[in-house]
Design a protein around this motif. Sequence first.
Motif, PDB file in Angstrom:
ATOM      1  N   ALA A 319       0.812  -1.227   0.000  1.00  0.00           N
ATOM      2  CA  ALA A 319       0.000   0.000   0.000  1.00  0.00           C
ATOM      3  C   ALA A 319       0.841   1.270   0.000  1.00  0.00           C
ATOM      4  O   ALA A 319       0.296   2.358  -0.193  1.00  0.00           O
ATOM      5  CB  ALA A 319      -0.956   0.003   1.197  1.00  0.00           C
ATOM      6  N   HIS A 320       2.153   1.150   0.196  1.00  0.00           N
ATOM      7  CA  HIS A 320       3.006   2.331   0.039  1.00  0.00           C
ATOM      8  C   HIS A 320       3.027   2.802  -1.412  1.00  0.00           C
ATOM      9  O   HIS A 320       3.496   3.888  -1.712  1.00  0.00           O
ATOM     10  CB  HIS A 320       4.435   2.034   0.516  1.00  0.00           C
ATOM     11  CG  HIS A 320       4.940   0.678   0.129  1.00  0.00           C
ATOM     12  ND1 HIS A 320       4.807  -0.418   0.941  1.00  0.00           N
ATOM     13  CD2 HIS A 320       5.553   0.235  -0.993  1.00  0.00           C
ATOM     14  CE1 HIS A 320       5.328  -1.481   0.349  1.00  0.00           C
ATOM     15  NE2 HIS A 320       5.782  -1.110  -0.840  1.00  0.00           N
ATOM     16  N   ARG A 321       2.481   1.979  -2.332  1.00  0.00           N
ATOM     17  CA  ARG A 321       2.429   2.365  -3.745  1.00  0.00           C
ATOM     18  C   ARG A 321       1.147   3.110  -4.105  1.00  0.00           C
ATOM     19  O   ARG A 321       0.910   3.401  -5.287  1.00  0.00           O
ATOM     20  CB  ARG A 321       2.547   1.117  -4.634  1.00  0.00           C
ATOM     21  CG  ARG A 321       3.805   0.295  -4.430  1.00  0.00           C
ATOM     22  CD  ARG A 321       5.065   1.007  -4.877  1.00  0.00           C
ATOM     23  NE  ARG A 321       5.056   1.411  -6.252  1.00  0.00           N
ATOM     24  CZ  ARG A 321       5.476   0.638  -7.278  1.00  0.00           C
ATOM     25  NH1 ARG A 321       5.905  -0.587  -7.047  1.00  0.00           N
ATOM     26  NH2 ARG A 321       5.477   1.108  -8.507  1.00  0.00           N
ATOM     27  N   ILE A 322       0.295   3.399  -3.135  1.00  0.00           N
ATOM     28  CA  ILE A 322      -0.923   4.174  -3.407  1.00  0.00           C
ATOM     29  C   ILE A 322      -0.535   5.531  -3.973  1.00  0.00           C
ATOM     30  O   ILE A 322       0.352   6.208  -3.455  1.00  0.00           O
ATOM     31  CB  ILE A 322      -1.761   4.346  -2.125  1.00  0.00           C
ATOM     32  CG1 ILE A 322      -2.357   2.997  -1.693  1.00  0.00           C
ATOM     33  CG2 ILE A 322      -2.879   5.366  -2.336  1.00  0.00           C
ATOM     34  CD1 ILE A 322      -3.082   3.059  -0.370  1.00  0.00           C
ATOM     35  N   VAL A 363       8.633   4.346  -4.117  1.00  0.00           N
ATOM     36  CA  VAL A 363       9.476   4.275  -5.305  1.00  0.00           C
ATOM     37  C   VAL A 363       9.426   5.556  -6.130  1.00  0.00           C
ATOM     38  O   VAL A 363      10.437   6.064  -6.575  1.00  0.00           O
ATOM     39  CB  VAL A 363       9.064   3.083  -6.197  1.00  0.00           C
ATOM     40  CG1 VAL A 363       9.834   3.091  -7.507  1.00  0.00           C
ATOM     41  CG2 VAL A 363       9.315   1.778  -5.447  1.00  0.00           C
ATOM     42  N   LYS A 364       8.234   6.112  -6.342  1.00  0.00           N
ATOM     43  CA  LYS A 364       8.086   7.240  -7.254  1.00  0.00           C
ATOM     44  C   LYS A 364       7.460   8.432  -6.553  1.00  0.00           C
ATOM     45  O   LYS A 364       6.711   8.268  -5.577  1.00  0.00           O
ATOM     46  CB  LYS A 364       7.187   6.852  -8.438  1.00  0.00           C
ATOM     47  CG  LYS A 364       7.720   5.755  -9.329  1.00  0.00           C
ATOM     48  CD  LYS A 364       6.709   5.460 -10.429  1.00  0.00           C
ATOM     49  CE  LYS A 364       7.171   4.357 -11.353  1.00  0.00           C
ATOM     50  NZ  LYS A 364       6.155   4.056 -12.387  1.00  0.00           N
ATOM     51  N   PRO A 365       7.692   9.633  -7.087  1.00  0.00           N
ATOM     52  CA  PRO A 365       6.937  10.793  -6.608  1.00  0.00           C
ATOM     53  C   PRO A 365       5.452  10.549  -6.846  1.00  0.00           C
ATOM     54  O   PRO A 365       5.064   9.927  -7.822  1.00  0.00           O
ATOM     55  CB  PRO A 365       7.453  11.937  -7.491  1.00  0.00           C
ATOM     56  CG  PRO A 365       8.769  11.470  -7.987  1.00  0.00           C
ATOM     57  CD  PRO A 365       8.672   9.988  -8.123  1.00  0.00           C
ATOM     58  N   GLY A 366       4.639  11.017  -5.944  1.00  0.00           N
ATOM     59  CA  GLY A 366       3.200  10.809  -6.090  1.00  0.00           C
ATOM     60  C   GLY A 366       2.697   9.584  -5.370  1.00  0.00           C
ATOM     61  O   GLY A 366       1.495   9.378  -5.246  1.00  0.00           O
ATOM     62  N   GLU A 367       3.611   8.728  -4.870  1.00  0.00           N
ATOM     63  CA  GLU A 367       3.187   7.585  -4.060  1.00  0.00           C
ATOM     64  C   GLU A 367       3.140   8.042  -2.603  1.00  0.00           C
ATOM     65  O   GLU A 367       4.132   8.535  -2.075  1.00  0.00           O
ATOM     66  CB  GLU A 367       4.157   6.419  -4.236  1.00  0.00           C
ATOM     67  CG  GLU A 367       4.122   5.854  -5.643  1.00  0.00           C
ATOM     68  CD  GLU A 367       5.085   4.694  -5.838  1.00  0.00           C
ATOM     69  OE1 GLU A 367       4.948   3.998  -6.847  1.00  0.00           O
ATOM     70  OE2 GLU A 367       5.961   4.490  -4.979  1.00  0.00           O
ATOM     71  N   LEU A 368       1.986   7.880  -1.991  1.00  0.00           N
ATOM     72  CA  LEU A 368       1.799   8.512  -0.675  1.00  0.00           C
ATOM     73  C   LEU A 368       1.201   7.576   0.363  1.00  0.00           C
ATOM     74  O   LEU A 368       0.647   8.022   1.367  1.00  0.00           O
ATOM     75  CB  LEU A 368       0.925   9.762  -0.825  1.00  0.00           C
ATOM     76  CG  LEU A 368      -0.320   9.687  -1.730  1.00  0.00           C
ATOM     77  CD1 LEU A 368      -1.430   8.897  -1.096  1.00  0.00           C
ATOM     78  CD2 LEU A 368      -0.778  11.075  -2.090  1.00  0.00           C
ATOM     79  N   GLY A 369       1.315   6.275   0.136  1.00  0.00           N
ATOM     80  CA  GLY A 369       0.759   5.346   1.102  1.00  0.00           C
ATOM     81  C   GLY A 369       1.577   5.268   2.367  1.00  0.00           C
ATOM     82  O   GLY A 369       2.622   4.634   2.402  1.00  0.00           O
TER      83      GLY A 369
END
Length: 564
Positions: A319-322, A363-369
Amino acid sequence: MLEDRIVEQIGRNVSPAERRSWSRSLQVLGQDLADAGLGQTEMLVEYQLPLTSKRVDVVLAGVDPRTSDDSYVVVELKQWSYAESYEGSDTLVAVEHAHGPRLHPGVQVEQYCEYLTDFLGILADQRNPVRGVAYLHNATDRDVSDLFDRRATEQSRIFTKQRRGQFLDYLRTHLAPASGAGAADRFLTSSVRPSRHLLRYAAQELKDRSHFTLLDQQRVAYELVLHAVERARSADRKSVVVVKGGPGSGKSVIALSVLGELARQNRSVMHATGSRSFTQTLRRYAGRGSTRLKNLFGYFNSFMSAERNGLDVLICDEAHRIRETSVNRFTPKAKREKARPQIDELVAAARVPVFLLDEHQVVKPGELGNVEVISTYARQLDLEIEVVSLHSQFRCGGSETYERWVVDLLGLDGGEPSVWTGDGRVDLRLAESPEEMEAFLAGKQGSDVNARMSAGYCWPWSDPRPDDSLVPDVQLGNWSRPWNVKSDRSVGDAPGSAFWATDPNGFGQVGCVYTAQGFEYDWSGVIIGPDLVARDGQLVTRREESKTPLSAVASRSATPKRIC
C-alpha cells in the motif's frame, strides 16, 4: 456512434481495423436477430468487464421464453475464414494471416461467461445465468473443423455461417420476441463483487496451495482483520486496518492468509496492489492454473467506478504504492475531470479496507501510502482505525540487525551509518568490479539457490532489437548487461518483467527497483550507480543522474538472506 462512445468513455481513438470489424460483424448479428424475430433484444456492444479493461464484443439481453426470467447471451464475433489447431493444442489455434497463435474462441467466450458469473451480483444465484457463443460468420465448417474437436458447453458453443439456421434457432431458444430493455438495465446496474461460488473455489485452492504459519504480530494482524470484518457486519460500521512492517516481515503472507480465510467464510474479498510485477506474480503462482482465482488479484486503479461498500474486504498489499489519483494518460477526459483521490476509491470500495505497507519503500513521486495519510483520511470520515506494527524479520536469515543497519545506512529513520561487523545470519561482501560480482553470483546460482543483479536506474532502457535481442544498456567499463525485459512478454530466453525475479532465466539481466520490489532471492548483487554517492560520511542522492522519466525517490527492494 460506437466510435464516439468509445472516445468518450475510454479516451482512446478507434483504429480503422476495429471500425471495419464493427461494420462487418455487427450488421450480420443485427440482421440475424431481426430474421429470428428478436428485434427487441438489447445489444450491449463493447461491454467492459467489471474491474478490468477487457471488453466483450456483444452481450445480448432479453427474456427467457420458458421462464420469463432475464436471459443473457455473450457473443464473440470472429471474421475468420480459416483456422486450425495450433500444434495439436485444444486451447490455441492458428488463424490465417494472423501472427502467432490465438486463443480458441470457445475458450475465450467461456472465460467471459465465467468471469461475469463470478463478479456480477445479478448472476450470482442463478442456474446457467449466462450463455456464450463464438460466431464465425465468414467461415464454413470444413475450414475451421479443428475448432469443433473441443467439447462445447453452454458457455462455449461455436456457430459458422454454414450453421446460421442453427444459430437463429439457438437464439430463439434463449431469447423471447419481447423487449430486453429491463434485462439490459439490470445487467448494467448490477452490483460488482466476487460471488460465493468463486469464493468457495478460491478457499479450496488457497488452502491446498498455502502452508503459512503466522507468528506473533503476524497472527495478531490476521486476527484483527477478521475481528474487524465481524464487527463491521454486526455493528454495521466501516473500519480501517493498517499493517506496517519492513521487508520480510510477512505482510504478503498475512494478506494471502486473510484472503483464503475470508473466502472460506464466503466473504466478498479481493486483493490489490499498485505493482504490476507483484500482481502478475501472484496471479501466476497463487492463482496458477486457474483463471478464476487470478481474477481475485487486481490493481489499485481498478476501483475508480467500484460500488461503494461492494466488497466486505479489500486487501491493499504494497500500500506504500498508493498514488494521488488513479488517473493516467489512458483515462477518458470525462473520468479525469471527476477523479477522486485513490485512497478515497480504495476506502469506499469495501466495508473493511486493509492496508499493508512499508513506509520506507516508496518508489516514485506521487506515491503517498503511509500510516499518517491513511489514518488522517479515516479520521476525517469518522472511521475506526487499527494499526499493527510487525517487527520480526523472515528474510535476511531472520536478521533484524541487518535490517536496522540498512535503515541507518540510508538514513531512513535519522540513524547514523555504522560499520557492518556481521551477526552470523547475513553474508555481506563488497566486489571490486561487476565482473567479479557476476562471477560470484553465477557460482551460487543453482537449482536450490537463486541469485539476481539489480541497479539504480542510472542507464537508459532501450527497446529490444528487431531480432528480439536485448540491448546491454547497463555499462561499467568493459562490462555491460541488459536491463530486465520492459513488457510482460518474454524476449528470447529472458522472461517478461513481472517474472524476472522468479524465473531462472532472469539471471543475466539487471533488474530495476520496479521489478525487484517485494520479491526475494538467496543472493542479491547490487550495483550502486552515480545516483547514490557518499559525501562526508553520508549517502546522498543525485536525482540528475537518474534516467527514469520521474525523479527517483529513495527506495529499497526486497532484502534477501545474503547481500553481495
